[in-house]
Design an enzyme around this catalytic site. Structure first.
Site, mmCIF file in Angstrom:
data_model
loop_
_atom_site.group_PDB
_atom_site.id
_atom_site.type_symbol
_atom_site.label_atom_id
_atom_site.label_comp_id
_atom_site.label_asym_id
_atom_site.label_seq_id
_atom_site.Cartn_x
_atom_site.Cartn_y
_atom_site.Cartn_z
ATOM 1 N N TYR A 241 26.751 40.736 21.657
ATOM 2 C CA TYR A 241 26.622 39.789 22.769
ATOM 3 C C TYR A 241 27.985 39.570 23.412
ATOM 4 O O TYR A 241 28.987 39.383 22.715
ATOM 5 C CB TYR A 241 26.043 38.473 22.257
ATOM 6 C CG TYR A 241 25.742 37.502 23.371
ATOM 7 C CD1 TYR A 241 24.809 37.821 24.355
ATOM 8 C CD2 TYR A 241 26.397 36.284 23.465
ATOM 9 C CE1 TYR A 241 24.541 36.952 25.386
ATOM 10 C CE2 TYR A 241 26.131 35.406 24.490
ATOM 11 C CZ TYR A 241 25.199 35.739 25.453
ATOM 12 O OH TYR A 241 24.937 34.885 26.482
ATOM 13 N N ARG B 219 23.689 12.044 16.326
ATOM 14 C CA ARG B 219 24.430 13.304 16.268
ATOM 15 C C ARG B 219 24.264 13.985 14.920
ATOM 16 O O ARG B 219 24.510 15.178 14.773
ATOM 17 C CB ARG B 219 25.917 13.074 16.576
ATOM 18 C CG ARG B 219 26.637 14.383 16.816
ATOM 19 C CD ARG B 219 28.147 14.345 17.060
ATOM 20 N NE ARG B 219 28.727 13.102 17.451
ATOM 21 C CZ ARG B 219 29.226 12.196 16.595
ATOM 22 N NH1 ARG B 219 29.181 12.422 15.292
ATOM 23 N NH2 ARG B 219 29.763 11.089 17.042
ATOM 24 N N LYS C 131 15.818 32.683 23.754
ATOM 25 C CA LYS C 131 15.160 33.920 24.167
ATOM 26 C C LYS C 131 13.710 33.927 23.676
ATOM 27 O O LYS C 131 12.965 33.042 24.000
ATOM 28 C CB LYS C 131 15.962 35.119 23.679
ATOM 29 C CG LYS C 131 17.483 34.990 23.933
ATOM 30 C CD LYS C 131 17.869 35.090 25.396
ATOM 31 C CE LYS C 131 19.315 34.713 25.677
ATOM 32 N NZ LYS C 131 20.316 35.483 24.935
HETATM 33 C C1 LIG Z 1 21.622 35.049 24.575
HETATM 34 C C2 LIG Z 1 22.233 35.522 23.339
HETATM 35 C C3 LIG Z 1 23.162 34.725 22.668
HETATM 36 C C4 LIG Z 1 23.627 33.393 23.195
HETATM 37 O O1 LIG Z 1 22.622 32.442 23.186
HETATM 38 P P1 LIG Z 1 22.599 31.155 24.170
HETATM 39 O O2 LIG Z 1 21.397 30.421 23.725
HETATM 40 O O3 LIG Z 1 22.505 31.697 25.571
HETATM 41 O O4 LIG Z 1 23.869 30.414 23.945
HETATM 42 C C5 LIG Z 1 23.678 35.221 21.484
HETATM 43 N N1 LIG Z 1 23.318 36.416 20.979
HETATM 44 C C6 LIG Z 1 22.443 37.204 21.613
HETATM 45 C C7 LIG Z 1 22.077 38.523 21.015
HETATM 46 C C8 LIG Z 1 21.871 36.799 22.813
HETATM 47 O O5 LIG Z 1 21.013 37.591 23.445
#
Ligand SMILES: *Cc1c(COP(=O)(O)O)cnc(C)c1O
Length: 403
Positions: A118, A62, A215
């Site tokens: 977000y 961890r 992303k």
């Molecule tokens: C998708 C996204 C998040 C969250 O990320 P996860 O990996 O889905 O937890 C935060 N900020 C932005 C701008 C995003 O597009």
């Protein structure tokens, strides 16, 4: 753009390093004969640990993992090529965002969040307020953020998201960071949409660059991951401490996959930008001819309202475009008629995706994003631009016919 800053040198080598080269080599250990260039995922819950554990690099899974270490080095190199930032990886973008906001603020502090950021930020806001933090929100574009910073008391953190998701508005990181830091506040930028190849918040004066690696950073739609990058050792210590108590860690396989994918980050983001420009132009052409496409947004397009500011602080403009179709039915017919662009949430992957953002509501039935019913967010993948343009034009024709 700032092309010169894109080129550095590999320390000690005298060899010029452009962004593609940096992405290909980021975080890799020194070459050793007969060893693999990118070490494979280390699957370990614990490590051999004789005697006094003080100072051990790895003791328990961890707290540390060699696969995270090389990925963290890679992300730090990309976020801060000329500086000494460190990065901390998390199990998702939300894990990283929550770590930054919850570990660095406390009772009596004020935090400013983007009103159009977000959509889970408002859930984190509830947590902050429960913990005695005063939270206010400001829109990403326009002068309100600067005014809020200048009038805030006990400002502890300014949170920016630029470009914002899904509205694609942009704020001036340098200006806001200067004002907030003058008041002793920390400045964090959600760098998800831009990726570190598109924007380097730490060089623009922010203290933290926080992102979802789910992303475009990973870019293959098969992994969730997040990170915090910062230069200040005490900031890093706090988020590492938070990761430990919450246990918001990425799996070694996920970390390795993201690192593997970094080698193509420059290729992917460049091609995605080409596709985004081509599709945005096609949509504008449709808008001019038929008038049923409105509000086309892509910060990389010179006539976009955010372009001038974006061009001053970004090196590339990302893969997301936004536009509005006349109503929900039209947008649903359009999405259903696309053949190459897949209907899915998220963005940044090699396969183009799109969705009607208005389909997301909170448990109380409130729209999660303040967008029109016909608003479509589209993420451009790495297909051929002509195929994507043809797919979008054809789907618009079908949507028009099918009322
Ligand atoms: C998708 C996204 C998040 C969250 O990320 P996860 O990996 O889905 O937890 C935060 N900020 C932005 C701008 C995003 O597009």
């Amino acid at each position: 753009m700032e092309p010169d800053a894109a080129v550095g040198t590999t320390p000690g080598s005298g060899v010029p390093t452009g962004e593609a080269t940096r992405a290909v080599h980021a975080g890799l250990p020194e070459a050793e004969p007969y060893r693999e260039p990118l070490p494979g995922p280390v699957l370990a819950a614990h490590y051999h640990l004789p005697g006094d554990p003080t100072g051990a690099d790895y003791a328990y899974g961890r707290d540390g993992n060699p696969t995270w270490t090389v990925l963290e080095r890679a992300i730090a190199e990309l976020e801060d090529p000329a500086g000494d930032a460190r990065a901390v990886v998390f199990g998702s973008g939300m894990a990283a965002i929550s770590a930054a906001l919850l570990s660095l603020t406390g009772p009596g502090d004020t935090v400013i969040l983007p009103a159009d950021g977000y959509n889970l930020l408002h859930r984190v806001r509830e947590r902050l307020e429960t913990g005695g933090v005063t939270v206010s929100t400001v829109p990403t574009p326009g002068p309100e953020a600067l005014r809020a910073v200048e009038s805030a008391t006990d400002l502890r953190m300014l949170w920016l998201e630029t470009p914002s998701n899904p509205g694609l508005d942009v704020c001036d990181v340098r200006e806001l960071a200067t004002a907030a830091r003058a008041r002793g506040a920390l400045v964090a930028v959600d760098n998800t949409l831009a990726t570190p190849l598109g924007q380097r918040p730490l060089e623009l004066g922010a203290d933290l660059s926080v992102a979802s690696g789910t992303k475009a950073l990973n870019g293959h739609g098969d992994v969730l991951l997040g990170y915090v990058a910062a230069r200040d050792a005490s900031v890093i210590e706090r988020v590492v401490g938070w990761r430990k108590i919450v246990g918001a860690i990425p799996g070694p396989m996920e970390a390795w996959l993201v690192h593997r994918g970094l080698a193509t980050l420059e290729l992917r983001t460049s091609h995605q930008q080409t596709n985004a420009l081509a599709v945005a132009e096609a949509l504008l052409d449709e808008a001019a001819r038929r008038g049923d496409v409105t509000g086309v947004r892509y910060p990389g397009r010179p006539s976009d309202p955010a372009h001038d500011l974006a061009a001053r602080q970004m090196r590339r403009f990302g893969c997301v475009i936004g536009f509005t179709l006349p109503d929900r039915g039209f947008a649903e017919r359009f999405l259903g008629a696309l053949r190459i662009v897949e209907e899915a949430t998220s963005f940044g992957g090699v396969r183009s995706t799109a969705e009607r953002r208005g389909r997301w509501t909170t448990p109380d039935g409130v729209p999660a994003d303040a967008v029109a019913e016909g608003f479509v967010r589209m993420s451009m993948g790495v297909e051929d631009p002509a195929d994507l343009v043809a797919d979008v034009r054809r789907a618009l024709e079908i949507a028009r016919g099918g009322a």
